[in-house]
Design an enzyme around this catalytic site. Structure first.
Site, PDB file in Angstrom:
ATOM      1  N   TYR A   1      -4.985  10.077   1.035  1.00  0.00           N
ATOM      2  CA  TYR A   1      -4.736   8.663   1.383  1.00  0.00           C
ATOM      3  C   TYR A   1      -6.076   7.946   1.595  1.00  0.00           C
ATOM      4  O   TYR A   1      -6.321   6.882   1.011  1.00  0.00           O
ATOM      5  CB  TYR A   1      -3.869   8.581   2.641  1.00  0.00           C
ATOM      6  CG  TYR A   1      -3.801   7.211   3.275  1.00  0.00           C
ATOM      7  CD1 TYR A   1      -3.098   6.167   2.687  1.00  0.00           C
ATOM      8  CD2 TYR A   1      -4.442   6.956   4.493  1.00  0.00           C
ATOM      9  CE1 TYR A   1      -3.032   4.907   3.281  1.00  0.00           C
ATOM     10  CE2 TYR A   1      -4.382   5.703   5.096  1.00  0.00           C
ATOM     11  CZ  TYR A   1      -3.679   4.683   4.488  1.00  0.00           C
ATOM     12  OH  TYR A   1      -3.625   3.450   5.076  1.00  0.00           O
TER      13      TYR A   1
ATOM     14  N   ALA B   1       0.845  -1.196   0.000  1.00  0.00           N
ATOM     15  CA  ALA B   1       0.000   0.000   0.000  1.00  0.00           C
ATOM     16  C   ALA B   1       0.873   1.236   0.000  1.00  0.00           C
ATOM     17  O   ALA B   1       2.039   1.176   0.393  1.00  0.00           O
ATOM     18  CB  ALA B   1      -0.891   0.020   1.249  1.00  0.00           C
TER      19      ALA B   1
HETATM   20  P1  NDP Z   1       3.727  -0.519   5.355  1.00  0.00           P
HETATM   21  O1  NDP Z   1       3.884   0.904   4.952  1.00  0.00           O
HETATM   22  O2  NDP Z   1       4.511  -1.028   6.504  1.00  0.00           O
HETATM   23  O3  NDP Z   1       4.016  -1.471   4.122  1.00  0.00           O
HETATM   24  C1  NDP Z   1       3.536  -1.187   2.849  1.00  0.00           C
HETATM   25  C2  NDP Z   1       4.350  -1.981   1.882  1.00  0.00           C
HETATM   26  O4  NDP Z   1       3.860  -1.674   0.573  1.00  0.00           O
HETATM   27  C3  NDP Z   1       5.852  -1.664   1.893  1.00  0.00           C
HETATM   28  O5  NDP Z   1       6.598  -2.828   2.103  1.00  0.00           O
HETATM   29  C4  NDP Z   1       6.111  -1.077   0.529  1.00  0.00           C
HETATM   30  O6  NDP Z   1       7.308  -1.528  -0.054  1.00  0.00           O
HETATM   31  C5  NDP Z   1       4.961  -1.650  -0.285  1.00  0.00           C
HETATM   32  N1  NDP Z   1       4.760  -0.809  -1.449  1.00  0.00           N
HETATM   33  C6  NDP Z   1       4.590   0.525  -1.490  1.00  0.00           C
HETATM   34  N2  NDP Z   1       4.536   0.940  -2.763  1.00  0.00           N
HETATM   35  C7  NDP Z   1       4.670  -0.151  -3.535  1.00  0.00           C
HETATM   36  C8  NDP Z   1       4.718  -0.375  -4.924  1.00  0.00           C
HETATM   37  N3  NDP Z   1       4.594   0.632  -5.809  1.00  0.00           N
HETATM   38  N4  NDP Z   1       4.868  -1.637  -5.372  1.00  0.00           N
HETATM   39  C9  NDP Z   1       4.998  -2.665  -4.507  1.00  0.00           C
HETATM   40  N5  NDP Z   1       4.979  -2.528  -3.178  1.00  0.00           N
HETATM   41  C10 NDP Z   1       4.822  -1.266  -2.698  1.00  0.00           C
HETATM   42  O7  NDP Z   1       2.165  -0.723   5.604  1.00  0.00           O
HETATM   43  P2  NDP Z   1       1.440  -1.614   6.713  1.00  0.00           P
HETATM   44  O8  NDP Z   1       1.983  -2.997   6.656  1.00  0.00           O
HETATM   45  O9  NDP Z   1       1.466  -0.876   7.988  1.00  0.00           O
HETATM   46  O10 NDP Z   1      -0.055  -1.584   6.160  1.00  0.00           O
HETATM   47  C11 NDP Z   1      -0.688  -2.732   5.645  1.00  0.00           C
HETATM   48  C12 NDP Z   1      -2.083  -2.366   5.200  1.00  0.00           C
HETATM   49  O11 NDP Z   1      -2.843  -1.874   6.314  1.00  0.00           O
HETATM   50  C13 NDP Z   1      -2.161  -1.289   4.124  1.00  0.00           C
HETATM   51  O12 NDP Z   1      -3.188  -1.593   3.228  1.00  0.00           O
HETATM   52  C14 NDP Z   1      -2.540  -0.036   4.887  1.00  0.00           C
HETATM   53  O13 NDP Z   1      -3.227   0.896   4.078  1.00  0.00           O
HETATM   54  C15 NDP Z   1      -3.428  -0.622   5.968  1.00  0.00           C
HETATM   55  N6  NDP Z   1      -3.485   0.178   7.176  1.00  0.00           N
HETATM   56  C16 NDP Z   1      -2.322   0.544   7.815  1.00  0.00           C
HETATM   57  C17 NDP Z   1      -2.369   1.296   8.958  1.00  0.00           C
HETATM   58  C18 NDP Z   1      -1.113   1.700   9.671  1.00  0.00           C
HETATM   59  O14 NDP Z   1      -1.221   2.340  10.732  1.00  0.00           O
HETATM   60  N7  NDP Z   1       0.088   1.349   9.170  1.00  0.00           N
HETATM   61  C19 NDP Z   1      -3.656   1.734   9.539  1.00  0.00           C
HETATM   62  C20 NDP Z   1      -4.812   1.280   8.798  1.00  0.00           C
HETATM   63  C21 NDP Z   1      -4.716   0.531   7.679  1.00  0.00           C
HETATM   64  P3  NDP Z   1       8.675  -0.718   0.161  1.00  0.00           P
HETATM   65  O15 NDP Z   1       8.981  -0.861   1.607  1.00  0.00           O
HETATM   66  O16 NDP Z   1       9.654  -1.423  -0.697  1.00  0.00           O
HETATM   67  O17 NDP Z   1       8.387   0.678  -0.246  1.00  0.00           O
END
Ligand code: NDP
Length: 320
Positions: free
Chosen positions: A131, A66
């Site tokens: 977002y 994401a």
């Molecule tokens: P993180 O930000 O920890 O991880 C997101 C991951 O997505 C990263 O590993 C990143 O890779 C990858 N990513 C981003 N851009 C791309 C791309 N273009 N192609 C491939 N991969 C990509 O998120 P979380 O694990 O915390 O979140 C998981 C889910 O939960 C998401 O859907 C988020 O919206 C949702 N969520 C999260 C909250 C929070 O507090 N974190 C709250 C509510 C919902 P890289 O590291 O290489 O950039």
């Protein structure tokens, strides 16, 4: 079975690596699991994403990738929508066309936070920032794809909040600041449930897989997935700091020196919902219908139960 996990290096992606490993380690017929990060597959690149799906042919797609930079999204709208709306649309279309299961994640930020009480899955989406808008569009798009495709596939969108795991998050920021400063000022009028990434991966797999790692049937739709209870950022900061002190970490800030402030006193580029409380009754009913007490128990786990061991592990690993 073939499982494709996107976002392997994020908090949730790492939790899936751990949890799928545990669940499948003792199985004779292990699923084939491919974990991909942004290096292996940039999900904003439609061609690369489509190629990977067609080449690997997963029966279960888990999208832990994401665009999560809430404030930066205000000035990177196109990228946020490409990752949070268009990429899930492509994954959903693949799943619907190939009778596969799709697990996706969304956020409390699809709401404006003005509701009194707990949000339900069907409540109107009215996001405050880019977002939230991009995640809301992702939700709508997935539902539309499945509704317009004749398919035996299924999807679950888990809406969650305040996630912490192996990566950058609020708890780790607070603990870093607590080492540097004698006093902290933390927002005390935004309410929600801190959610452990490990817990979220476990609850997701409880819905999607049985004990042999075979797919379960469930009703497609949105499911709120947060632990029980609620707190504020201030409440979470106090608990995290206390847990670190209890684990023997030396900090300059103690809970009594964490001052509660109002959100208006700490303006950020993207507005946040004041109320992020989400009801999990829907998921509750599914597990209750299956008569599965252990899954119900896990769903009902209070939010603070996982915070202490999480902080203790950070301390043990020298990460505070
Ligand atoms: P993180 O930000 O920890 O991880 C997101 C991951 O997505 C990263 O590993 C990143 O890779 C990858 N990513 C981003 N851009 C791309 C791309 N273009 N192609 C491939 N991969 C990509 O998120 P979380 O694990 O915390 O979140 C998981 C889910 O939960 C998401 O859907 C988020 O919206 C949702 N969520 C999260 C909250 C929070 O507090 N974190 C709250 C509510 C919902 P890289 O590291 O290489 O950039």
């Amino acid at each position: 079975m073939k499982i494709l996990v996107f976002g392997k290096d994020g908090q949730l992606g790492k939790a899936f690596q751990e949890e799928l490993g545990v669940r499948t380690s003792k199985l004779l017929a292990k699923p084939v699991v491919q974990y991909v990060g942004s290096t292996e597959c940039d999900v904003a690149n439609e061609e690369v994403l489509t190629q990977l799906l067609n080449h690997f042919q997963p029966q279960l797609i888990i999208n832990a990738s994401a665009y999560t930079a809430v404030d930066k999204a205000e000035t990177e709208s196109d990228l946020a929508f490409a990752i949070n709306a268009r990429a899930p649309e492509i994954m959903a279309q693949y799943a619907a066309d190939h009778d596969a299961t799709f697990l996706h994640y969304s956020t409390d930020y699809v709401f404006n936070g003005e509701k009194y009480g707990y949000y339900l899955e069907d409540d109107l989406r009215n996001p405050l920032g880019v977002y939230g808008k991009s995640k809301a569009t992702g939700e709508e798009t997935i539902a539309r794809v499945f509704a317009s495709t004749r398919s035996n596939g299924q999807y679950a969108i888990f809406r969650t909040s305040w996630v912490y795991g192996d990566g950058g998050n609020f708890i780790r920021t607070i603990l870093r600041l607590a080492k540097e400063r004698e006093e902290l000022k933390i927002i005390n009028d935004q309410f929600g449930a801190p959610t452990s990434a490990d817990w979220l991966a476990q609850v997701s797999l409880n819905l999607a897989l049985d004990e042999h790692a075979h797919l379960r049937r469930f009703r497609s739709g949105i499911y709120h997935a947060v632990p029980a209870g609620e707190t504020t950022w201030h409440g979470l900061a106090c608990l995290a700091v206390q847990a670190a002190l209890d684990a023997g970490v030396t900090l300059r800030t103690h809970p009594s020196a964490i001052k509660p402030i109002l959100a208006v006193e700490y303006p950020l580029p993207a507005p946040r919902p004041m109320n992020s409380r989400m009801s999990t009754d829907k998921l509750h009913q599914v597990f209750a219908g299956w008569g599965d007490m252990s899954k119900l128990e896990q769903l009902n786990q209070p939010w603070d139960k996982a915070v202490r061991p999480y902080v203790a592990n950070l301390a043990k690993d020298g990460l505070i």
